[in-house]
Design an enzyme around this catalytic site. Structure first.
Site, short mmCIF file in Angstrom:
data_model
loop_
_atom_site.label_atom_id
_atom_site.label_comp_id
_atom_site.label_asym_id
_atom_site.label_seq_id
_atom_site.Cartn_x
_atom_site.Cartn_y
_atom_site.Cartn_z
N CYS A 114 11.20 0.67 3.19
CA CYS A 114 10.44 1.91 3.01
C CYS A 114 10.37 2.75 4.29
O CYS A 114 9.96 3.91 4.24
CB CYS A 114 9.04 1.60 2.51
SG CYS A 114 9.04 0.62 1.01
N HIS A 253 3.59 6.74 4.42
CA HIS A 253 4.34 6.13 3.31
C HIS A 253 3.37 5.85 2.17
O HIS A 253 2.28 5.31 2.36
CB HIS A 253 5.00 4.84 3.79
CG HIS A 253 5.57 4.02 2.70
ND1 HIS A 253 6.36 4.56 1.70
CD2 HIS A 253 5.47 2.71 2.42
CE1 HIS A 253 6.72 3.61 0.87
NE2 HIS A 253 6.19 2.47 1.27
N ASN A 283 5.00 3.52 -5.38
CA ASN A 283 5.75 3.36 -4.13
C ASN A 283 7.24 3.58 -4.42
O ASN A 283 7.87 2.75 -5.07
CB ASN A 283 5.48 1.95 -3.58
CG ASN A 283 6.23 1.67 -2.30
OD1 ASN A 283 7.12 2.40 -1.90
ND2 ASN A 283 5.87 0.57 -1.65
N1 COA Z 1 -3.50 -6.81 -12.67
C1 COA Z 1 -4.57 -7.63 -12.66
N2 COA Z 1 -4.72 -8.61 -11.76
C2 COA Z 1 -3.74 -8.76 -10.83
C3 COA Z 1 -2.62 -7.93 -10.80
C4 COA Z 1 -2.51 -6.94 -11.76
N3 COA Z 1 -1.46 -6.08 -11.81
N4 COA Z 1 -1.83 -8.33 -9.77
C5 COA Z 1 -2.45 -9.36 -9.16
N5 COA Z 1 -3.61 -9.62 -9.82
C6 COA Z 1 -4.60 -10.65 -9.51
C7 COA Z 1 -4.02 -11.79 -8.72
O1 COA Z 1 -3.42 -12.72 -9.60
C8 COA Z 1 -5.25 -12.34 -8.03
O2 COA Z 1 -5.92 -13.17 -8.93
P1 COA Z 1 -6.59 -14.54 -8.45
O3 COA Z 1 -7.60 -14.13 -7.41
O4 COA Z 1 -7.16 -15.07 -9.70
O5 COA Z 1 -5.45 -15.34 -7.89
C9 COA Z 1 -6.13 -11.12 -7.81
O6 COA Z 1 -5.60 -10.10 -8.66
C10 COA Z 1 -6.19 -10.60 -6.39
O7 COA Z 1 -4.90 -10.55 -5.86
P2 COA Z 1 -4.68 -10.12 -4.39
O8 COA Z 1 -3.23 -10.28 -4.07
O9 COA Z 1 -5.66 -10.75 -3.46
O10 COA Z 1 -5.04 -8.55 -4.47
P3 COA Z 1 -5.09 -7.50 -3.33
O11 COA Z 1 -6.39 -6.85 -3.28
O12 COA Z 1 -4.53 -8.05 -2.04
O13 COA Z 1 -4.03 -6.42 -3.83
C11 COA Z 1 -1.77 -5.72 -3.56
C12 COA Z 1 -2.69 -6.81 -4.05
C13 COA Z 1 -0.32 -6.13 -3.84
C14 COA Z 1 -2.10 -4.44 -4.31
C15 COA Z 1 -2.00 -5.50 -2.03
O14 COA Z 1 -1.91 -6.74 -1.38
C16 COA Z 1 -0.99 -4.58 -1.44
O15 COA Z 1 -0.93 -3.39 -1.75
N6 COA Z 1 -0.18 -5.07 -0.48
C17 COA Z 1 0.82 -4.24 0.17
C18 COA Z 1 2.01 -4.13 -0.74
C19 COA Z 1 2.96 -3.07 -0.28
O16 COA Z 1 2.58 -2.05 0.20
N7 COA Z 1 4.24 -3.36 -0.49
C20 COA Z 1 5.28 -2.46 -0.23
C21 COA Z 1 5.56 -2.35 1.22
S1 COA Z 1 6.65 -1.06 1.53
#
Ligand code: COA
Length: 331
Positions: A114, A253, A283
Site C-alpha cells: 500500500c 493511506h 482499502n
Molecule cells: N465481523 C465480525 N467480527 C469480526 C470480523 C468481522 N468482519 N472480523 C474479525 N472479527 C472478530 C474476531 O474474530 C475477534 O473475535 P474474538 O475476540 O472472538 O476472537 C474480534 O472480532 C476482534 O478482532 P480483532 O482482530 O481484535 O479486531 P480489531 O479491533 O483489531 O480490528 C482489524 C481488526 C483488522 C480491523 C484491525 O486490526 C486493523 O484494521 N488492522 C490493520 C489492517 C490493515 O490496515 N491492513 C492493511 C495494511 S495496508
C-alpha cells in the site's frame, strides 16, 4: 541546478460495482456495526471478472495525461505500483505502456504494498531530476482477487481501484519538497500472499486448502501503521521545514479510519484538512492515495502553493510519506 519535480495531472478508475456492508452481512457472520466501528468502511468497489489491473491503470493513466496536457508519446517512464498485477510477468507497466500507446516509455512495476504509490513518487521524482521530462506513476490494485471471501477478518477491508499522476519539472519553490520511504522486512510475515512465488508455487493442495489468499495479522499491522505514520510524517515535515498547521490537505493511506484519525490527532491536523474516503472504497492498497488526491483535485479544489502531505504503509512492511507543494506548472 536541482530540478523541482511536481504533479502535472491526476486520474483515477473506480469499478462500478459496490459491495456494501449489508451484502457482506448476508454472505457471512459479520455486521455493519462491527465493520463500521472497527474500520470506518461502509462499502467498497469490486472489479468485474474480465477487468484486470492494467485495464483500471490505463483508464487512470489516460485521465492523468489529459489533465497534464501530455501525449502518451511524451512519457519517458511508467512506474506501476501494484501487488496484484495482471500476471507475474511481464510487468503490468509494460501492458499499460502498450494500452495507452506510450511507445517511448520504459516501464516497470514496483512492489511496496500500500506504500507503493508514495515509493513511485520518490523514484519518479529522482528520474525527472536525472533528466526525464514526463514520468507516469500509477497505483493500482485489485485486492478482491487475492482475498478470501470466507475469511471475515480480511475480506471486509479491501476494494479495487486505480489512481495515477504525471510527474515533470515545475517552477522553483513548487513540487515534491520532501520524501521519506522505508521498510522493515522483519514484519513481512504480518501481511503476505505466501504462495504463488518461487517459495511455494501453486499446487492442487494449496488450492484445495484455500491457501492462495492474502494473510494478515491485523493487530500487528495496526500497531505498525500507527507508529510509522507518526514517525514518517514527522520526518518528512522536518525535512521540509514545514509545521503541520501549514498542511492544506493530509492524505493518509485509506486502510482504517481509526488509524487515520490517530495520525491526524498526533499531527494536530483539523478535520477540514483531513481527507477520508475509506468509507466508500475500503482499502484499495497502492491506489488509495492517488484516488484520494484525484478526488480532492476534482471535487474539493487545490490551490497553487497548497502543501499536500501523503503517507502510506503496507506489506513489506513498508512506509512512505511525501510533501508536495501544489502548482508551479510551466506552460
Ligand atoms: N465481523 C465480525 N467480527 C469480526 C470480523 C468481522 N468482519 N472480523 C474479525 N472479527 C472478530 C474476531 O474474530 C475477534 O473475535 P474474538 O475476540 O472472538 O476472537 C474480534 O472480532 C476482534 O478482532 P480483532 O482482530 O481484535 O479486531 P480489531 O479491533 O483489531 O480490528 C482489524 C481488526 C483488522 C480491523 C484491525 O486490526 C486493523 O484494521 N488492522 C490493520 C489492517 C490493515 O490496515 N491492513 C492493511 C495494511 S495496508
Amino acid at each position: 541546478m536541482i530540478t523541482n519535480v511536481g504533479i502535472l495531472g491526476t486520474g483515477k478508475a473506480i469499478p462500478d460495482y459496490i459491495l456494501t456492508n449489508a451484502e457482506l452481512e448476508e454472505r457471512m457472520d459479520t455486521t455493519d456495526e462491527w465493520i463500521t466501528s472497527r474500520t470506518g468502511i461502509k462499502e467498497r468497489r469490486i472489479a468485474p471478472p474480465d477487468v484486470a489491473a492494467s485495464d483500471l491503470g490505463a483508464i487512470a493513466a489516460k485521465q492523468a495525461l489529459d489533465k497534464a496536457g501530455a501525449s502518451p508519446e511524451e512519457i519517458d517512464l511508467i512506474i506501476v505500483a501494484t501487488i496484484t498485477g495482471d500476471m507475474p510477468f511481464p510487468s503490468t507497466a509494460c501492458i499499460i505502456q502498450d494500452k495507452i500507446g506510450a511507445i517511448n516509455a520504459s516501464a516497470f512495476d514496483l512492489s511496496a504494498g500500500c506504500s507503493g504509490f508514495v515509493y513511485g513518487l520518490d523514484v519518479g521524482q529522482n528520474m525527472v531530476r536525472g533528466g526525464y521530462q514526463r514520468v507516469l506513476v500509477i497505483g493500482v490494485d485489485l485486492l478482491s482477487r487475492v482475498t478470501d471471501y470466507e475469511d471475515r477478518s480480511t475480506c471486509v477491508l479491501f476494494g479495487d481501484g486505480a489512481g495515477a499522476a504525471v510527474l515533470g519539472p515545475v517552477a522553483e519553490g513548487y513540487g515534491i519538497i520532501s520524501t521519506d520511504i522505508g521498510a522493515d522486512g522483519s514484519g513481512a510475515k504480518f501481511l503476505q500472499l505466501p504462495v504463488g512465488g518461487s517459495r511455494n508455487p501453486i499446487t492442487p493442495s494449496i488450492l484445495a486448502n484455500r491457501e492462495h489468499y492474502l494473510r494478515m495479522s491485523g493487530n500487528e499491522v495496526f500497531k505498525f501503521a500507527v507508529r510509522v505514520m507518526e514517525d514518517s510524517t514527522e520526518r518528512v515535515l522536518e525535512k521540509a521545514r514545514i509545521p503541520s498547521k501549514d498542511i492544506a490537505w493530509f492524505i493518509p493511506h485509506q486502510a482504517n479510519v481509526r488509524i487515520i484519525r490517530s495520525a491526524a490527532v498526533k499531527l494536530k491536523i483539523p478535520d477540514e484538512n483531513l481527507y477520508i474516503n475509506v468509507d466508500r472504497y475500503g482499502n484499495t492498497s497502492a491506489a488509495s492515495i492517488p484516488i484520494a488526491l484525484d478526488e480532492i483535485v476534482e471535487e474539493k479544489g487545490i490551490s497553487d502553493g497548497d502543501n499536500i502531505l501523503v503517507v502510506g504503509f503496507g506489506a513489506g512492511l513498508t512506509w512512505g510519506s511525501a510533501i508536495i507543494r501544489w502548482g508551479g506548472v510551466m506552460k
